[in-house]
Scaffold this active site. Structure first.
Site, PDB file in Angstrom:
ATOM      1  N   ARG A  93       0.757  -1.180  -0.247  1.00 44.63           N
ATOM      2  CA  ARG A  93       0.232  -0.170   0.373  1.00 44.63           C
ATOM      3  C   ARG A  93       0.850   1.007  -0.093  1.00 44.63           C
ATOM      4  NH1 ARG A  93      -5.110   1.348   3.816  1.00 44.63           N
ATOM      5  NH2 ARG A  93      -6.196   0.082   2.429  1.00 44.63           N
ATOM      6  N   GLN A 121     -10.305  -4.043  -2.880  1.00 41.87           N
ATOM      7  CA  GLN A 121     -11.788  -3.088  -2.581  1.00 41.87           C
ATOM      8  C   GLN A 121     -12.819  -3.787  -4.104  1.00 41.87           C
ATOM      9  OE1 GLN A 121     -12.483  -1.264   0.339  1.00 41.87           O
ATOM     10  NE2 GLN A 121     -14.316  -2.324  -0.800  1.00 41.87           N
ATOM     11  N   ASP A 179     -17.222   7.596  -1.575  1.00 42.71           N
ATOM     12  CA  ASP A 179     -15.626   7.205  -0.187  1.00 42.71           C
ATOM     13  C   ASP A 179     -15.659   8.823  -0.250  1.00 42.71           C
ATOM     14  OD1 ASP A 179     -12.934   6.761   0.530  1.00 42.71           O
ATOM     15  OD2 ASP A 179     -12.247   6.903  -1.209  1.00 42.71           O
TER      16      ASP A 179
HETATM   17  N1  NVA Z   1      -9.945   6.744  -1.094  1.00 40.97           N
HETATM   18  C1  NVA Z   1      -9.366   6.282   0.469  1.00 40.97           C
HETATM   19  C2  NVA Z   1      -9.722   5.342   0.338  1.00 40.97           C
HETATM   20  C3  NVA Z   1      -9.929   4.002   1.993  1.00 40.97           C
HETATM   21  C4  NVA Z   1      -9.578   3.390   1.497  1.00 40.97           C
HETATM   22  C5  NVA Z   1      -8.026   6.499   0.367  1.00 40.97           C
HETATM   23  O1  NVA Z   1      -7.649   6.925  -0.470  1.00 40.97           O
HETATM   24  O2  NVA Z   1      -7.523   7.220   1.307  1.00 40.97           O
HETATM   25  N1   CP Z   2     -11.897  -0.088   2.419  1.00 34.93           N
HETATM   26  C1   CP Z   2     -10.259   0.123   2.849  1.00 34.93           C
HETATM   27  O1   CP Z   2      -8.506  -0.119   2.615  1.00 34.93           O
HETATM   28  O2   CP Z   2      -9.585   0.036   4.651  1.00 34.93           O
HETATM   29  P1   CP Z   2      -8.351  -0.134   4.951  1.00 34.93           P
HETATM   30  O3   CP Z   2      -7.854   1.414   4.780  1.00 34.93           O
HETATM   31  O4   CP Z   2      -9.175   0.526   6.652  1.00 34.93           O
HETATM   32  O5   CP Z   2      -7.120  -0.460   4.579  1.00 34.93           O
END
Ligand code: NVA
Ligand code: CP
Length: 317
Positions: free
Chosen positions: A114, A144, A236
């Site tokens: 990530r 997701q 989101d």
């Molecule tokens: N768009 C959000 C999704 C979190 C799962 C982010 O990137 O923070």
């Molecule tokens: N939806 C999602 O990816 O959640 P987290 O940021 O908690 O992993």
């Protein structure tokens, strides 16, 4: 027949040695196989099919669902996961992605990452000799989207021709949702303020995918127009991880795109509400919607576990 051989027998399907960076690299047939495997794993949750296998999970951003579902998923399939916070490993002190990829590949069987830039994940996958899984970057969130589509399948049965509407920022979650729903033949509408549209190249590719599979992709600035007759409404956060400094400004721009009871009046009477979580109540969605009868966000969150396991099994077996 024990669980392990049942799993192998039931699914003569493998993405072994392949990366999951974005659904753009996959076909409808492959995604449907993965979804079937996820459904099967939901009913048959444990086996030792990944015995002796290790997943390394590099996190440069926070996570609850992705981290815990991958870690629990590995354990439930007999394997092991190692959480690698970028602050604690040498990447955080400047060790190159290439060197990290080569070293980790000699210890473990797959890497989940990530991070911010999609290019970093591409670089990692170029230098790793084990599969690399995108656990979210600024451009995509493929794991997701697979959980989202599994949830839609569970709720609606058939997905072809369904109207799914994403309202909010046109970034990672929107991109992967758009690509995958287009691949399933759905009618996809993305509604966002001017200047926050999804990436043009991703829209173009999603439209080509939709054409191939009988779906459609439309970007619509007017949220009321977008939501008319929607079977699914998805949103989101307005400020994603890494955009915290823009939060105040974004709050003003995005307020007309809040998913609330008034907006949902324009949707189908059977509309279901999705959110990848974490959510900010009274910002992108009101408590009355996310905690209301049409919300399926916890079913959707649970499905992260089942799809993660399908992905892991497919790239590792
Ligand atoms: N768009 C959000 C999704 C979190 C799962 C982010 O990137 O923070
Ligand atoms: N939806 C999602 O990816 O959640 P987290 O940021 O908690 O992993």
């Amino acid at each position: 027949m024990n669980n392990q051989s049942a799993a192998v027998k039931s699914y003569n399907f493998s993405l072994k040695d392949r990366n999951l960076l974005t659904w753009l690299d996959y076909s409808q047939e492959e995604v449907k196989e993965l979804l079937s495997l996820a459904k099967w794993l939901k009913k048959n949750p444990t086996s030792d099919i990944l015995k002796g296998k290790t997943l390394g999970m590099i996190f440069e951003k926070s996570s609850t669902r992705t981290r815990v579902s991958f870690e629990a998923g590995m354990l439930q399939l007999g394997g092991h996961a190692i959480y690698l916070n970028s602050r604690d490993i040498q990447i955080g002190r400047g060790e190159s992605i290439a060197d990290t990829a080569k070293v980790l590949s000699s210890y473990i069987d797959a890497i989940m990452i990530r991070t911010f830039e999609h290019e970093k994940i591409q670089e990692l996958s170029e230098h790793a000799s084990v599969p690399v899984i995108n656990g979210l970057c600024d451009m995509y969130h493929p794991c997701q989207a697979l959980a989202d589509v599994l949830t839609i399948f569970e709720l609606k049965g058939m997905v072809k021709g369904l109207k799914v509407v994403y309202i909010g920022d046109g970034n990672n979650v929107a991109h992967s949702f758009m690509i995958l729903c287009a691949m399933m033949g759905m009618e996809v509408v993305v509604s966002c303020p001017k200047g926050y549209e999804p990436n043009e190249e991703v829209v173009k590719k999603s439209k080509a995918i939709a054409d191939k599979y009988g779906g459609s992709v439309v970007v619509e600035h007017d949220p009321v127009q977008a939501v008319k007759g929607a079977d699914i409404v998805y949103t989101d956060v307005w400020a994603s991880m890494g955009q915290e400094e823009e939060a105040k400004e974004r709050m003003k721009v995005f307020m007309p795109y809040q998913v609330n009871d008034e907006l949902l009046q324009y949707a189908s009477k059977k509309v279901k509400f999705l959110h990848c979580l974490p959510a900010h109540r009274e910002e992108e969605v009101t408590a009355s919607v996310i905690d209301g009868p049409d919300s399926v966000v916890f079913q959707q969150a649970e499905n992260r576990l089942h799809v993660q396991k399908a992905i892991l099994q497919s790239v590792l077996v």
